[in-house]
Design an enzyme around this catalytic site. Structure first.
Site, PDB file in Angstrom:
ATOM      1  N   TYR A 132       0.819  -1.224   0.000  1.00  0.00           N
ATOM      2  CA  TYR A 132       0.000   0.000   0.000  1.00  0.00           C
ATOM      3  C   TYR A 132       0.853   1.274   0.000  1.00  0.00           C
ATOM      4  O   TYR A 132       0.728   2.096  -0.927  1.00  0.00           O
ATOM      5  CB  TYR A 132      -1.016  -0.022   1.151  1.00  0.00           C
ATOM      6  CG  TYR A 132      -1.779   1.280   1.255  1.00  0.00           C
ATOM      7  CD1 TYR A 132      -2.765   1.608   0.328  1.00  0.00           C
ATOM      8  CD2 TYR A 132      -1.489   2.203   2.255  1.00  0.00           C
ATOM      9  CE1 TYR A 132      -3.445   2.819   0.400  1.00  0.00           C
ATOM     10  CE2 TYR A 132      -2.160   3.407   2.332  1.00  0.00           C
ATOM     11  CZ  TYR A 132      -3.140   3.712   1.412  1.00  0.00           C
ATOM     12  OH  TYR A 132      -3.804   4.919   1.484  1.00  0.00           O
ATOM     13  N   LYS A 136       1.254   4.080  -3.053  1.00  0.00           N
ATOM     14  CA  LYS A 136       0.903   5.497  -2.896  1.00  0.00           C
ATOM     15  C   LYS A 136       2.125   6.375  -3.212  1.00  0.00           C
ATOM     16  O   LYS A 136       1.986   7.440  -3.811  1.00  0.00           O
ATOM     17  CB  LYS A 136       0.390   5.787  -1.479  1.00  0.00           C
ATOM     18  CG  LYS A 136      -0.925   5.131  -1.113  1.00  0.00           C
ATOM     19  CD  LYS A 136      -2.084   5.546  -2.006  1.00  0.00           C
ATOM     20  CE  LYS A 136      -2.672   6.903  -1.728  1.00  0.00           C
ATOM     21  NZ  LYS A 136      -3.901   7.175  -2.514  1.00  0.00           N
TER      22      LYS A 136
HETATM   23  N1  LIG Z   1      -8.386   6.089   5.152  1.00  0.00           N
HETATM   24  C1  LIG Z   1      -7.327   6.799   5.482  1.00  0.00           C
HETATM   25  O1  LIG Z   1      -6.979   6.958   6.677  1.00  0.00           O
HETATM   26  C2  LIG Z   1      -6.513   7.467   4.416  1.00  0.00           C
HETATM   27  C3  LIG Z   1      -6.824   7.362   3.066  1.00  0.00           C
HETATM   28  N2  LIG Z   1      -6.054   8.004   2.122  1.00  0.00           N
HETATM   29  C4  LIG Z   1      -6.387   7.954   0.699  1.00  0.00           C
HETATM   30  O2  LIG Z   1      -7.670   8.529   0.530  1.00  0.00           O
HETATM   31  C5  LIG Z   1      -8.323   7.939  -0.584  1.00  0.00           C
HETATM   32  C6  LIG Z   1      -9.694   7.468  -0.153  1.00  0.00           C
HETATM   33  O3  LIG Z   1      -9.505   6.509   0.858  1.00  0.00           O
HETATM   34  P1  LIG Z   1     -10.671   5.978   1.801  1.00  0.00           P
HETATM   35  O4  LIG Z   1     -11.835   6.890   1.698  1.00  0.00           O
HETATM   36  O5  LIG Z   1     -10.080   5.650   3.101  1.00  0.00           O
HETATM   37  O6  LIG Z   1     -10.971   4.598   1.084  1.00  0.00           O
HETATM   38  P2  LIG Z   1     -12.337   4.018   0.523  1.00  0.00           P
HETATM   39  O7  LIG Z   1     -12.077   2.596   0.185  1.00  0.00           O
HETATM   40  O8  LIG Z   1     -13.456   4.356   1.418  1.00  0.00           O
HETATM   41  O9  LIG Z   1     -12.505   4.860  -0.821  1.00  0.00           O
HETATM   42  C7  LIG Z   1     -11.831   4.541  -1.984  1.00  0.00           C
HETATM   43  C8  LIG Z   1     -12.793   4.688  -3.141  1.00  0.00           C
HETATM   44  O10 LIG Z   1     -12.098   4.316  -4.327  1.00  0.00           O
HETATM   45  C9  LIG Z   1     -12.963   3.498  -5.087  1.00  0.00           C
HETATM   46  N3  LIG Z   1     -12.200   2.583  -5.921  1.00  0.00           N
HETATM   47  C10 LIG Z   1     -11.429   1.543  -5.515  1.00  0.00           C
HETATM   48  N4  LIG Z   1     -10.931   0.904  -6.580  1.00  0.00           N
HETATM   49  C11 LIG Z   1     -11.379   1.554  -7.679  1.00  0.00           C
HETATM   50  C12 LIG Z   1     -11.217   1.364  -9.066  1.00  0.00           C
HETATM   51  N5  LIG Z   1     -10.483   0.366  -9.559  1.00  0.00           N
HETATM   52  N6  LIG Z   1     -11.830   2.226  -9.900  1.00  0.00           N
HETATM   53  C13 LIG Z   1     -12.607   3.226  -9.426  1.00  0.00           C
HETATM   54  N7  LIG Z   1     -12.812   3.447  -8.144  1.00  0.00           N
HETATM   55  C14 LIG Z   1     -12.201   2.626  -7.263  1.00  0.00           C
HETATM   56  C15 LIG Z   1     -13.782   2.722  -4.056  1.00  0.00           C
HETATM   57  O11 LIG Z   1     -14.959   2.211  -4.624  1.00  0.00           O
HETATM   58  C16 LIG Z   1     -14.023   3.786  -3.002  1.00  0.00           C
HETATM   59  O12 LIG Z   1     -15.190   4.527  -3.260  1.00  0.00           O
HETATM   60  C17 LIG Z   1      -7.409   6.814  -1.077  1.00  0.00           C
HETATM   61  O13 LIG Z   1      -6.699   7.276  -2.196  1.00  0.00           O
HETATM   62  C18 LIG Z   1      -6.478   6.561   0.102  1.00  0.00           C
HETATM   63  O14 LIG Z   1      -5.241   6.081  -0.334  1.00  0.00           O
HETATM   64  C19 LIG Z   1      -5.010   8.778   2.496  1.00  0.00           C
HETATM   65  C20 LIG Z   1      -4.667   8.908   3.799  1.00  0.00           C
HETATM   66  C21 LIG Z   1      -5.378   8.279   4.866  1.00  0.00           C
HETATM   67  C1  LIG Z   2      -5.531  -1.045  12.207  1.00  0.00           C
HETATM   68  C2  LIG Z   2      -4.440  -0.256  12.876  1.00  0.00           C
HETATM   69  C3  LIG Z   2      -4.673  -0.252  14.392  1.00  0.00           C
HETATM   70  C4  LIG Z   2      -4.697  -1.642  14.962  1.00  0.00           C
HETATM   71  C5  LIG Z   2      -3.685  -1.773  16.070  1.00  0.00           C
HETATM   72  C6  LIG Z   2      -3.868  -2.994  16.958  1.00  0.00           C
HETATM   73  C7  LIG Z   2      -4.061  -4.246  16.165  1.00  0.00           C
HETATM   74  C8  LIG Z   2      -2.653  -3.134  17.831  1.00  0.00           C
HETATM   75  O1  LIG Z   2      -5.004  -2.817  17.781  1.00  0.00           O
HETATM   76  C9  LIG Z   2      -4.361   1.196  12.369  1.00  0.00           C
HETATM   77  C10 LIG Z   2      -3.221   1.951  13.070  1.00  0.00           C
HETATM   78  C11 LIG Z   2      -2.740   3.008  12.089  1.00  0.00           C
HETATM   79  C12 LIG Z   2      -3.706   2.935  10.930  1.00  0.00           C
HETATM   80  C13 LIG Z   2      -3.262   3.459   9.566  1.00  0.00           C
HETATM   81  C14 LIG Z   2      -2.840   4.910   9.652  1.00  0.00           C
HETATM   82  O2  LIG Z   2      -3.876   5.711  10.178  1.00  0.00           O
HETATM   83  C15 LIG Z   2      -2.408   5.472   8.320  1.00  0.00           C
HETATM   84  C16 LIG Z   2      -3.189   5.061   7.151  1.00  0.00           C
HETATM   85  C17 LIG Z   2      -3.106   5.847   6.047  1.00  0.00           C
HETATM   86  C18 LIG Z   2      -3.701   5.492   4.841  1.00  0.00           C
HETATM   87  O3  LIG Z   2      -3.433   6.096   3.804  1.00  0.00           O
HETATM   88  C19 LIG Z   2      -4.639   4.349   4.795  1.00  0.00           C
HETATM   89  C20 LIG Z   2      -5.058   3.823   6.132  1.00  0.00           C
HETATM   90  C21 LIG Z   2      -3.904   3.747   7.124  1.00  0.00           C
HETATM   91  C22 LIG Z   2      -2.912   2.726   6.557  1.00  0.00           C
HETATM   92  C23 LIG Z   2      -4.404   3.315   8.520  1.00  0.00           C
HETATM   93  C24 LIG Z   2      -4.906   1.849   8.508  1.00  0.00           C
HETATM   94  C25 LIG Z   2      -5.238   1.301   9.899  1.00  0.00           C
HETATM   95  C26 LIG Z   2      -4.075   1.443  10.878  1.00  0.00           C
HETATM   96  C27 LIG Z   2      -2.909   0.567  10.425  1.00  0.00           C
END
Ligand SMILES: NC(=O)C1=CN([C@@H]2O[C@H](COP(=O)(O)OP(=O)(O)OC[C@H]3O[C@@H](n4cnc5c(N)ncnc54)[C@H](O)[C@@H]3O)[C@@H](O)[C@H]2O)C=CC1
Ligand SMILES: C[C@H](CCCC(C)(C)O)[C@H]1CC[C@H]2[C@@H]3[C@H](O)CC4=CC(=O)CC[C@]4(C)[C@H]3CC[C@]12C
Length: 342
Positions: A132, A136
């Site tokens: 992952y 990214k």
């Molecule tokens: N969840 C987090 O803590 C973080 C997420 N991100 C980034 O933010 C963005 C959104 O992440 P989330 O909302 O957490 O994930 P999510 O899984 O809720 O959203 C991702 C979206 O992308 C769509 N998607 C996946 N594969 C696809 C494909 N082949 N074609 C078209 N659409 C597709 C999914 O259907 C979904 O709506 C991602 O790029 C992720 O890397 C960045 C930092 C932290």
């Molecule tokens: C799932 C983890 C916490 C479980 C800890 C345990 C098993 C000891 O109870 C999450 C801890 C940190 C999270 C990640 C972090 O917030 C950064 C992220 C950034 C992204 O772009 C995608 C999501 C994630 C990788 C996020 C995923 C869950 C954790 C690993």
């Protein structure tokens, strides 16, 4: 957020593999909302969706740190998908591209070195092995390198990347998993990570707001913002991953047991490794993808927090939602999850 905050918006196109029924609610206002079911790995589908757009916000991605999908699929969606988005902009003449990157592009790194309230210029050894963050980092690099490329019509493409820390808020699947786990354990969660390990978090509404601001300002501040990266942050407090989650789960009736981790780190590491083995052994029969694996343990156990004002200086970003509001909205959402679970 675009519909609420962007007065210049004429059409909103949403391109996603899965279109939810909630999209229908967006179609009731004066702005034209077009939902397109498509796959970012399919270049022709992306190009068709992008054609004629003024700005593209590329946020689609495969977020998997639990081993649910193969490394090849993660690469295909996150890297090739991003390449397709860039090429679509170039071929169709779209000049502004905003990419949702991740703090994971920087770290925590495989050495588990702390990144304590760093900014975009803080030196840090960004070394990854997990598919992952690798994907990214590669995708972000493609986006930044594409800044300045000539698009159809001869004008330069302007790109930038936002790096959210751990996003929380409505719809946060992992929060929901922790909540249900706590309910199963009689309203208790057990501390696994020292409270001193700080983990950066940002509210989903502020992440969206920062994207809208960038999309709005990229045209007027192309020289300043083009090819830049911005951490995506707000005023959420610096806490450990578990203590932060308790800000929401606590008011919903859960308790975090222990002021110190109940299990020693070596045992957690052993259990994490065991989970990897079980995942591999069970793969032919079922998908075993628990929260604990060596990677998630390292993530949760390594301090990674940001403290920066680059987004404020470059495009006037201030969080739209205060910490109190973000907290209240998230608690309400968890309570609604609780209601639906009963
Ligand atoms: N969840 C987090 O803590 C973080 C997420 N991100 C980034 O933010 C963005 C959104 O992440 P989330 O909302 O957490 O994930 P999510 O899984 O809720 O959203 C991702 C979206 O992308 C769509 N998607 C996946 N594969 C696809 C494909 N082949 N074609 C078209 N659409 C597709 C999914 O259907 C979904 O709506 C991602 O790029 C992720 O890397 C960045 C930092 C932290
Ligand atoms: C799932 C983890 C916490 C479980 C800890 C345990 C098993 C000891 O109870 C999450 C801890 C940190 C999270 C990640 C972090 O917030 C950064 C992220 C950034 C992204 O772009 C995608 C999501 C994630 C990788 C996020 C995923 C869950 C954790 C690993």
């Amino acid at each position: 957020m675009l519909l609420q905050q962007e007065p210049q918006l004429r059409e909103l196109r949403i391109f996603d593999l899965h279109l939810g029924p909630w999209l229908e609610e967006l179609k009731t206002g004066p702005v034209q909302v077009t939902a397109i079911q498509g796959d970012v790995t399919q270049a022709h589908e992306v190009a068709a969706a992008v054609a004629g757009a003024h700005v593209v916000i590329h946020t689609a991605g495969l977020v998997d740190v639990f081993g649910k999908t193969s490394p090849e699929t993660i690469h295909e969606v996150n890297v090739q998908g991003t390449r397709n988005v860039i090429e679509a902009c170039v071929q169709t003449g779209t000049r502004f591209l905003v990419y949702t990157s991740s703090m994971e592009v920087v770290g925590p790194n495989i050495k588990g070195q702390p990144f304590y309230r760093g900014n975009e210029n803080t030196p840090y050894e960004a070394v990854h092995r997990h598919p992952y963050p690798c994907s990214k980092a590669l995708a972000e690099q493609l986006v930044l390198e594409a800044n300045g490329r000539k698009v159809l019509g001869g004008l330069p493409l302007v790109t930038c990347a936002l790096r959210p820390t751990g996003i929380y808020g409505e719809g946060h699947q992992i929060m929901r998993d922790f909540y249900h786990q706590g309910l199963r354990l009689g309203g208790r969660l057990f501390r696994a990570i020292p409270a001193s390990v700080e983990h950066g978090r940002v509210y989903v509404g502020n992440v969206a707001w920062m994207h809208v601001l960038v999309a709005r300002e990229l045209e007027h501040r192309a020289a300043l913002m083009g090819g830049q990266v911005y951490f995506c942050y707000d005023n959420s407090p610096y806490k450990s991953y578990e203590d932060f989650n308790m800000e929401f789960l606590g008011p919903c009736g859960l308790r975090l047991v222990g002021t110190r981790p109940l299990l020693p780190y070596w045992l957690l590491l052993f259990l994490a490794a065991l989970n990897v083995l079980l995942q591999w052994l069970l793969r032919p029969l079922l998908l075993y993808a628990p929260l604990l694996n060596p990677y998630t343990l390292a993530m949760a156990n390594t301090t990674f927090t940001v403290s920066t004002d680059k987004a404020r200086r470059h495009f006037g970003y201030e969080p739209l939602f205060s910490w109190e509001e973000s907290r209240t909205r998230t608690i309400r959402w968890v309570q609604a999850v609780e209601g639906s679970a009963q």
